[in-house]
Write an enzyme that holds these catalytic residues in place. Structure first.
Site, PDB file in Angstrom:
ATOM      1  N   TYR A   7      60.667  29.161  39.631  1.00  0.00           N
ATOM      2  CA  TYR A   7      59.260  28.790  39.716  1.00  0.00           C
ATOM      3  C   TYR A   7      59.134  27.347  39.209  1.00  0.00           C
ATOM      4  O   TYR A   7      59.310  27.085  38.019  1.00  0.00           O
ATOM      5  CB  TYR A   7      58.399  29.709  38.860  1.00  0.00           C
ATOM      6  CG  TYR A   7      58.301  31.119  39.385  1.00  0.00           C
ATOM      7  CD1 TYR A   7      57.282  31.480  40.256  1.00  0.00           C
ATOM      8  CD2 TYR A   7      59.222  32.087  39.002  1.00  0.00           C
ATOM      9  CE1 TYR A   7      57.182  32.772  40.729  1.00  0.00           C
ATOM     10  CE2 TYR A   7      59.132  33.392  39.476  1.00  0.00           C
ATOM     11  CZ  TYR A   7      58.109  33.720  40.339  1.00  0.00           C
ATOM     12  OH  TYR A   7      58.016  35.007  40.813  1.00  0.00           O
ATOM     13  N   HIS A  66      58.899  30.332  49.153  1.00  0.00           N
ATOM     14  CA  HIS A  66      58.197  31.606  49.322  1.00  0.00           C
ATOM     15  C   HIS A  66      56.691  31.512  49.110  1.00  0.00           C
ATOM     16  O   HIS A  66      55.944  32.302  49.661  1.00  0.00           O
ATOM     17  CB  HIS A  66      58.765  32.643  48.359  1.00  0.00           C
ATOM     18  CG  HIS A  66      59.940  33.358  48.926  1.00  0.00           C
ATOM     19  ND1 HIS A  66      60.547  34.392  48.273  1.00  0.00           N
ATOM     20  CD2 HIS A  66      60.624  33.174  50.073  1.00  0.00           C
ATOM     21  CE1 HIS A  66      61.558  34.836  49.003  1.00  0.00           C
ATOM     22  NE2 HIS A  66      61.628  34.111  50.098  1.00  0.00           N
ATOM     23  N   HIS A  67      56.223  30.629  48.257  1.00  0.00           N
ATOM     24  CA  HIS A  67      54.783  30.527  48.062  1.00  0.00           C
ATOM     25  C   HIS A  67      54.431  29.227  47.380  1.00  0.00           C
ATOM     26  O   HIS A  67      55.257  28.589  46.737  1.00  0.00           O
ATOM     27  CB  HIS A  67      54.249  31.691  47.220  1.00  0.00           C
ATOM     28  CG  HIS A  67      54.272  31.419  45.736  1.00  0.00           C
ATOM     29  ND1 HIS A  67      55.329  31.737  44.943  1.00  0.00           N
ATOM     30  CD2 HIS A  67      53.359  30.827  44.915  1.00  0.00           C
ATOM     31  CE1 HIS A  67      55.076  31.374  43.690  1.00  0.00           C
ATOM     32  NE2 HIS A  67      53.896  30.806  43.640  1.00  0.00           N
ATOM     33  N   HIS A 109      46.047  40.812  49.339  1.00  0.00           N
ATOM     34  CA  HIS A 109      47.432  40.689  48.875  1.00  0.00           C
ATOM     35  C   HIS A 109      47.928  41.967  48.215  1.00  0.00           C
ATOM     36  O   HIS A 109      47.289  42.524  47.325  1.00  0.00           O
ATOM     37  CB  HIS A 109      47.558  39.542  47.873  1.00  0.00           C
ATOM     38  CG  HIS A 109      48.949  39.375  47.341  1.00  0.00           C
ATOM     39  ND1 HIS A 109      49.993  38.923  48.118  1.00  0.00           N
ATOM     40  CD2 HIS A 109      49.480  39.613  46.119  1.00  0.00           C
ATOM     41  CE1 HIS A 109      51.088  38.880  47.394  1.00  0.00           C
ATOM     42  NE2 HIS A 109      50.809  39.302  46.172  1.00  0.00           N
ATOM     43  N   HIS A 160      52.175  44.111  47.809  1.00  0.00           N
ATOM     44  CA  HIS A 160      53.605  43.900  47.982  1.00  0.00           C
ATOM     45  C   HIS A 160      54.166  44.863  49.027  1.00  0.00           C
ATOM     46  O   HIS A 160      53.464  45.247  49.959  1.00  0.00           O
ATOM     47  CB  HIS A 160      54.309  44.029  46.636  1.00  0.00           C
ATOM     48  CG  HIS A 160      54.122  42.842  45.741  1.00  0.00           C
ATOM     49  ND1 HIS A 160      54.663  42.755  44.489  1.00  0.00           N
ATOM     50  CD2 HIS A 160      53.432  41.694  45.920  1.00  0.00           C
ATOM     51  CE1 HIS A 160      54.337  41.601  43.928  1.00  0.00           C
ATOM     52  NE2 HIS A 160      53.582  40.946  44.785  1.00  0.00           N
ATOM     53  N   MET A 177      50.987  44.745  43.590  1.00  0.00           N
ATOM     54  CA  MET A 177      49.729  44.080  43.285  1.00  0.00           C
ATOM     55  C   MET A 177      48.664  44.617  44.229  1.00  0.00           C
ATOM     56  O   MET A 177      48.990  45.160  45.287  1.00  0.00           O
ATOM     57  CB  MET A 177      49.845  42.556  43.438  1.00  0.00           C
ATOM     58  CG  MET A 177      50.733  41.878  42.433  1.00  0.00           C
ATOM     59  SD  MET A 177      50.662  40.078  42.591  1.00  0.00           S
ATOM     60  CE  MET A 177      51.860  39.594  41.335  1.00  0.00           C
TER      61      MET A 177
END
Length: 578
Positions: free
Chosen positions: A222, A254-255, A405, A407, A480
């Site tokens: 991250y 990824h984000h 959102h 998972h 989530m």
């Protein structure tokens, strides 16, 4: 508790996986020119051989396919992304320039069957320098059980093509393994208007990592970087954001999440640090989410009456870009300069936009039993939080975009809306949630949140393949349940989350979870008992904002989930016999 709330923001997109080929496809130099202006376009394959354009109105959808072939073209809609069962059309243009086109359906590993009811209607068929062009239209709901009903759900678009024309529809040759595919799309709520022309005074700036070397000694990184918003003499509105992915790193990035960072200074510009390692304490307050991108997303165009405010008093002057890199093979030599491209204009829209997060707190109090095909995890944004956000009975918020959102277990997601003792139409509902396709949905009509309303987020999970409980958390294998609402005018409340207390088991929720982990989840009666416990539990809500003087910085309280009259969607308008 505040630390846990902070994590709810920071870890939103930290576990997304997939191949976001949408990031680079919209700037492909080989993009064909459609026969008219469409609101949406998408490159369906990786090499730019198959392009889809479409537009919608209240009752119909019009498609136009451009395919690099002088043979036949297949296009369809599928619930599972496979070639069957699906609702398809097949067409081609012969050597005489005559277009051939049929509404079909597939039932197995053989040629499509022509529908008795021909509901897909060809508007134009031709061959040009790019290949074959087919334009066709159909009702969103044809009432034909062989046709796929087009709704706001994520829809699997399937495609195929062949280099040769068939002799007839009865003799279609197989398209081959490399001339077919599937792509998840939101056909009725696309958010990036690819044909939208930016205003002449629009300016763009990038917030990108500068040749970051992705570590080869860990599979997850991250990375955070501080950026300064370019200085301008007056207020501006952000009207578009879009991801920029370093070519070749589509499977590594990824984000992104962008936060405003009110505690940063000029000396901090360019600071780079591990988002969840040892970092300067001053950056811990950089937790007001502004922008987000995850797998499958292509960016966002704000409506013409709202935009994010920059460079006015109280606006963010510094931004924190969080990027999640994944490197499961521990490959060395990966260098990345990905990030966001932001478009702004000094011509101000009518309203300042904001973002509100609702859903379940990201911790292990969100508990999902195994062996369940459709377990529903519920969370609620209490009316007291909405009252604080709206301020008084004469004010309201207008929602214009939603991002859902979850998972890997997520199957159906619904962002709900309550007023008094009744439920209104959901902000967004997706019965075909695709973890690899996460994007904002544009509301067909703005939705008003009034003083005293409450909101909720329901996530239906399919845990039938799991043998152990799943809890809320950071990894992909955890879960989530969140929704992000774009709205105007901007208020100080930034999120409104909740979590169950399991007070039938213990006065301490965390102790209750320890008990739950010892239960025999193979026993259906145990799972049924847990469902009753969840339904009867009190919940703790957390309301968080940026304005301490208005008592919105942090507030919480316990409550039971409300039981309003459920929303009933309007019935399908189908003639008798369907």
């Amino acid at each position: 508790m505040q630390r846990a709330i902070y994590f709810a923001f920071l870890y939103l997109f930290g576990t997304s996986i997939g191949n976001p080929n949408a990031v680079t496809q919209h700037v492909s130099p080989s993009k064909p020119t459609p026969t008219e202006i469409f609101g949406n376009s998408w490159q369906l394959d990786s090499d730019g051989s198959y392009w889809l354009f479409w537009k919608t109105n209240a009752t119909h959808i019009t498609f136009e396919t451009h395919v690099k072939t002088k043979g036949y073209v297949g296009f369809g809609l599928s619930s599972n992304g496979k070639m069957f069962p699906s609702d398809v059309v097949v067409g081609w243009v012969d050597s005489n320039g005559t277009a051939h086109f049929k509404d079909c359906h597939t039932e197995g590993h053989y040629a499509p069957t022509i529908d008795v009811s021909q509901d897909w209607m060809l508007l134009q068929g031709l061959e040009d320098n790019f290949g074959t062009v087919l334009k066709f239209v159909r009702k969103l709901d044809t009432c034909d059980d062989k046709d796929y009903q087009i709704t706001d759900n994520t829809i699997k678009v399937i495609y195929s093509y062949h280099p040769d024309d068939p002799a007839s529809f009865d003799t279609l040759p197989w398209h081959g393994a490399n001339r077919r595919g599937a792509k998840s799309l939101m056909l009725l709520s696309a958010v990036k208007a690819n044909d939208y022309q930016l205003p002449p005074d629009a300016e763009q700036f990038d917030i990108l990592h500068n040749n970051f070397h992705v570590p080869a000694n860990t599979d997850t990184t991250y990375q955070c970087t501080i950026f300064k918003v370019p200085e301008k003499p007056s207020k501006r509105h952000m009207i578009r954001f879009e991801p920029i992915i370093t070519r070749g790193n589509e499977d590594v990035v990824h984000h992104f999440v962008v936060y405003s960072c009110p505690t940063a200074t000029d000396d901090d510009e360019g600071s780079v640090f591990n988002c969840y390692g040892v970092k300067p304490k001053k950056f811990e307050k950089c937790n007001d989410v502004m922008l987000a991108w995850a797998v499958g997303g292509v960016g966002y165009d704000f409506p013409h009456n709202a935009g994010f405010s920059l460079n006015a008093p109280g606006d963010p002057r510094y931004l924190l870009l969080e990027t999640h890199f994944t490197n499961p093979t521990l490959k060395s030599g990966i260098v990345d300069s990905s990030g966001f491209r932001i478009t702004v204009t000094p011509t101000l829209r009518q309203y300042d936009a904001g973002m509100l997060e609702i859903g379940a707190m990201v911790n292990n109090l969100q508990f999902i039993p195994p062996y369940e095909k459709g377990f529903v995890s519920k969370s609620h944004c209490h009316e007291d939080c909405i009252k604080m956000a709206v301020g008084n009975q004469t004010n309201s918020l207008k929602v214009f975009g939603v991002l859902l959102h979850a998972h890997l277990l997520g199957a159906k997601l619904t962002a709900r809306h309550f007023r008094g003792d009744r439920e209104l139409e959901p902000f967004s509902k997706d019965d075909n949630y695709d973890f690899d396709y996460q994007d904002f949905r544009a509301m067909k009509q703005e939705r008003e949140i009034k003083y005293g309303d409450s909101l909720a987020m329901d996530c239906t999970y399919d845990s039938s393949s799991r043998t152990k409980p799943t809890v809320g958390g950071l990894p992909t294998t955890s879960e989530m349940c969140l929704a992000f609402l774009f709205y105007y005018p901007k208020v100080n409340v930034t999120f409104c989350l909740s979590q169950p207390n399991y007070d039938q088991l213990s006065s301490v929720p965390w102790h209750a979870v320890k008990q739950l982990n010892t239960w025999d989840w193979k026993d259906k009666s145990v799972r049924d008992n847990f469902n009753e416990i969840v339904d009867n539990s009190t919940y703790n809500y957390i309301c968080y904002g940026l304005d301490k003087s208005a008592n919105i910085h942090f507030k919480q309280g316990n409550f039971h989930l409300p039981e309003p009259t459920k929303y009933a969607p309007p019935p399908r308008q189908c003639p008798s016999g369907h």
